[in-house]
Scaffold this active site. Sequence first.
Site, PDB file in Angstrom:
ATOM      1  N   LYS A  28      -4.834 -48.916  56.620  1.00  0.00           N
ATOM      2  CA  LYS A  28      -3.840 -49.687  56.564  1.00  0.00           C
ATOM      3  C   LYS A  28      -3.313 -50.542  58.414  1.00  0.00           C
ATOM      4  CE  LYS A  28      -0.480 -47.972  54.542  1.00  0.00           C
ATOM      5  NZ  LYS A  28      -1.236 -46.444  54.621  1.00  0.00           N
ATOM      6  N   ARG A  46       7.562 -48.558  49.981  1.00  0.00           N
ATOM      7  CA  ARG A  46       7.040 -48.118  49.656  1.00  0.00           C
ATOM      8  C   ARG A  46       7.671 -47.399  48.250  1.00  0.00           C
ATOM      9  NH1 ARG A  46       4.758 -45.549  54.334  1.00  0.00           N
ATOM     10  NH2 ARG A  46       3.166 -43.905  53.840  1.00  0.00           N
ATOM     11  N   ARG A  73       0.605 -36.317  49.915  1.00  0.00           N
ATOM     12  CA  ARG A  73       1.192 -37.541  50.242  1.00  0.00           C
ATOM     13  C   ARG A  73       0.157 -38.874  48.997  1.00  0.00           C
ATOM     14  NH1 ARG A  73      -1.109 -37.763  56.215  1.00  0.00           N
ATOM     15  NH2 ARG A  73      -0.818 -40.390  55.932  1.00  0.00           N
ATOM     16  N   ARG A  97      -2.510 -35.604  63.296  1.00  0.00           N
ATOM     17  CA  ARG A  97      -0.233 -35.472  63.342  1.00  0.00           C
ATOM     18  C   ARG A  97      -0.512 -34.054  62.258  1.00  0.00           C
ATOM     19  NH1 ARG A  97       0.184 -41.856  59.934  1.00  0.00           N
ATOM     20  NH2 ARG A  97       1.137 -40.218  59.020  1.00  0.00           N
ATOM     21  N   ARG A 106      -9.236 -38.164  61.399  1.00  0.00           N
ATOM     22  CA  ARG A 106      -8.578 -38.752  62.420  1.00  0.00           C
ATOM     23  C   ARG A 106      -7.112 -38.552  63.325  1.00  0.00           C
ATOM     24  NH1 ARG A 106      -3.428 -42.660  60.069  1.00  0.00           N
ATOM     25  NH2 ARG A 106      -2.741 -40.389  58.999  1.00  0.00           N
TER      26      ARG A 106
HETATM   27  P1  AP5 Z   1      -5.117 -45.273  59.314  1.00  0.00           P
HETATM   28  O1  AP5 Z   1      -5.377 -47.133  59.584  1.00  0.00           O
HETATM   29  O2  AP5 Z   1      -3.980 -45.098  60.836  1.00  0.00           O
HETATM   30  O3  AP5 Z   1      -4.893 -45.467  58.182  1.00  0.00           O
HETATM   31  P2  AP5 Z   1      -3.064 -45.702  57.506  1.00  0.00           P
HETATM   32  O4  AP5 Z   1      -3.859 -46.792  56.005  1.00  0.00           O
HETATM   33  O5  AP5 Z   1      -2.673 -46.648  58.233  1.00  0.00           O
HETATM   34  O6  AP5 Z   1      -2.279 -44.453  56.772  1.00  0.00           O
HETATM   35  P3  AP5 Z   1      -1.415 -43.261  57.320  1.00  0.00           P
HETATM   36  O7  AP5 Z   1      -1.992 -42.065  57.318  1.00  0.00           O
HETATM   37  O8  AP5 Z   1      -1.155 -43.511  58.727  1.00  0.00           O
HETATM   38  O9  AP5 Z   1      -0.324 -44.285  56.291  1.00  0.00           O
HETATM   39  P4  AP5 Z   1       0.591 -43.926  55.575  1.00  0.00           P
HETATM   40  O10 AP5 Z   1       1.219 -44.633  55.228  1.00  0.00           O
HETATM   41  O11 AP5 Z   1       0.557 -42.287  55.157  1.00  0.00           O
HETATM   42  O12 AP5 Z   1       1.732 -43.073  56.721  1.00  0.00           O
HETATM   43  P5  AP5 Z   1       2.515 -43.830  57.154  1.00  0.00           P
HETATM   44  O13 AP5 Z   1       2.050 -43.801  58.775  1.00  0.00           O
HETATM   45  O14 AP5 Z   1       2.918 -45.122  57.248  1.00  0.00           O
HETATM   46  O15 AP5 Z   1      -6.890 -45.393  58.860  1.00  0.00           O
HETATM   47  C1  AP5 Z   1      -7.187 -43.837  59.484  1.00  0.00           C
HETATM   48  C2  AP5 Z   1      -8.356 -42.854  59.555  1.00  0.00           C
HETATM   49  O16 AP5 Z   1      -9.171 -43.832  59.273  1.00  0.00           O
HETATM   50  C3  AP5 Z   1      -7.969 -43.514  61.010  1.00  0.00           C
HETATM   51  O17 AP5 Z   1      -8.374 -42.495  61.956  1.00  0.00           O
HETATM   52  C4  AP5 Z   1      -9.140 -44.147  61.617  1.00  0.00           C
HETATM   53  O18 AP5 Z   1      -9.471 -44.375  62.962  1.00  0.00           O
HETATM   54  C5  AP5 Z   1     -10.160 -44.098  60.265  1.00  0.00           C
HETATM   55  N1  AP5 Z   1     -10.658 -45.818  59.470  1.00  0.00           N
HETATM   56  C6  AP5 Z   1      -9.732 -46.508  59.192  1.00  0.00           C
HETATM   57  N2  AP5 Z   1     -10.376 -47.660  58.832  1.00  0.00           N
HETATM   58  C7  AP5 Z   1     -11.400 -47.384  58.661  1.00  0.00           C
HETATM   59  C8  AP5 Z   1     -12.738 -47.724  58.047  1.00  0.00           C
HETATM   60  N3  AP5 Z   1     -12.893 -48.570  57.385  1.00  0.00           N
HETATM   61  N4  AP5 Z   1     -13.298 -47.157  57.894  1.00  0.00           N
HETATM   62  C9  AP5 Z   1     -13.691 -46.317  58.795  1.00  0.00           C
HETATM   63  N5  AP5 Z   1     -13.039 -45.526  59.495  1.00  0.00           N
HETATM   64  C10 AP5 Z   1     -11.350 -45.923  58.732  1.00  0.00           C
HETATM   65  O19 AP5 Z   1       3.906 -42.558  56.949  1.00  0.00           O
HETATM   66  C11 AP5 Z   1       4.390 -41.523  57.473  1.00  0.00           C
HETATM   67  C12 AP5 Z   1       5.148 -40.859  56.874  1.00  0.00           C
HETATM   68  O20 AP5 Z   1       6.217 -41.094  57.023  1.00  0.00           O
HETATM   69  C13 AP5 Z   1       5.273 -40.714  55.356  1.00  0.00           C
HETATM   70  O21 AP5 Z   1       4.219 -39.528  54.038  1.00  0.00           O
HETATM   71  C14 AP5 Z   1       6.766 -41.098  55.144  1.00  0.00           C
HETATM   72  O22 AP5 Z   1       7.222 -39.679  54.920  1.00  0.00           O
HETATM   73  C15 AP5 Z   1       7.158 -41.652  56.286  1.00  0.00           C
HETATM   74  N6  AP5 Z   1       7.667 -43.622  55.621  1.00  0.00           N
HETATM   75  C16 AP5 Z   1       7.220 -43.996  55.983  1.00  0.00           C
HETATM   76  N7  AP5 Z   1       7.290 -45.208  55.767  1.00  0.00           N
HETATM   77  C17 AP5 Z   1       7.751 -45.089  54.933  1.00  0.00           C
HETATM   78  C18 AP5 Z   1       9.061 -45.544  54.065  1.00  0.00           C
HETATM   79  N8  AP5 Z   1       8.391 -46.744  54.033  1.00  0.00           N
HETATM   80  N9  AP5 Z   1       9.997 -45.146  53.243  1.00  0.00           N
HETATM   81  C19 AP5 Z   1       9.803 -43.779  52.708  1.00  0.00           C
HETATM   82  N10 AP5 Z   1       8.987 -42.876  53.975  1.00  0.00           N
HETATM   83  C20 AP5 Z   1       8.133 -43.572  55.011  1.00  0.00           C
END
Ligand code: AP5
Length: 217
Positions: free
Chosen positions: A13, A88, A171, A160, A127
């Site tokens: 994402k 979420r 997660r 991270r 990552r």
């Molecule tokens: P990446 O693009 O970073 O994936 P992502 O879907 O953004 O994954 P995240 O882990 O960042 O999402 P998340 O939803 O768990 O975490 P968030 O930061 O929102 O890609 C991942 C890896 O794969 C990278 O190395 C990339 O290079 C590689 N990659 C990407 N696409 C690829 C492809 N097509 N092919 C190959 N490789 C690829 O949230 C973190 C924490 O914050 C949560 O756990 C929670 O505690 C809190 N939080 C955030 N938002 C909320 C909310 N709305 N409500 C409550 N708590 C929240």
Amino acid sequence: MRLIFLGPPGAGKGTQAKVIAQLFTAAHLSTGEILREAVKNNTEVGKRAKSYMDKGELVPDEVVIKIVAESLARPDIARGFILDGFPRTEQQAIALDGELAKISLAIDAVIYFDTSAEVSIRRLSGRRVCRKCGANYHIASMKSRQEGVCDICAGELYQRDDDKEATVKNRLVVYERQTAALIEYYKNKGMLETVSGDLDVDAVRDHLTALFKAKRL
Ligand code: AP5
């Protein structure tokens, strides 16, 4: 364009939100990034969020809803925006509708990144993120030119805390328990578009750009 990117951790994402935001000059609003910045700066929000994030649990709804409401007041929102990682929970989705109604805006589409747990785990465990500019890399599929160093700003790349194995597993459990129901929620509203998150980065980008052009976004 006004979009929501929905999908499990590691679905890509954030990677696609950065690319699409640049291509379509939209703002990228990542609640995860805003929360990590708050933790780094030790703000009141950061202190409250840290223990949840460390365990891979969701930060309480009222905290993230307030963050998004404040972000939607930013002037760059007028260009369009991508909400990455929000909503979420159903409560967050309902609150978002309320916030958007206040400023007479609506979401054009919700993009669901359909991704297998196996792919999510492989991506998250490899990552690496730049400490300085936040750019994303992967030790196998998106390597930096020099190991441990950001191509863009020469900052240090780190793993991270919540990308450690046990937290990643939690997660994914939390996603299934609290977030996956939003797929049905937005499908019922006729807003859901599905892309395969398992494809490589360029293929996902091409699929998305074709979709947005077809929808005239
Ligand atoms: P990446 O693009 O970073 O994936 P992502 O879907 O953004 O994954 P995240 O882990 O960042 O999402 P998340 O939803 O768990 O975490 P968030 O930061 O929102 O890609 C991942 C890896 O794969 C990278 O190395 C990339 O290079 C590689 N990659 C990407 N696409 C690829 C492809 N097509 N092919 C190959 N490789 C690829 O949230 C973190 C924490 O914050 C949560 O756990 C929670 O505690 C809190 N939080 C955030 N938002 C909320 C909310 N709305 N409500 C409550 N708590 C929240």
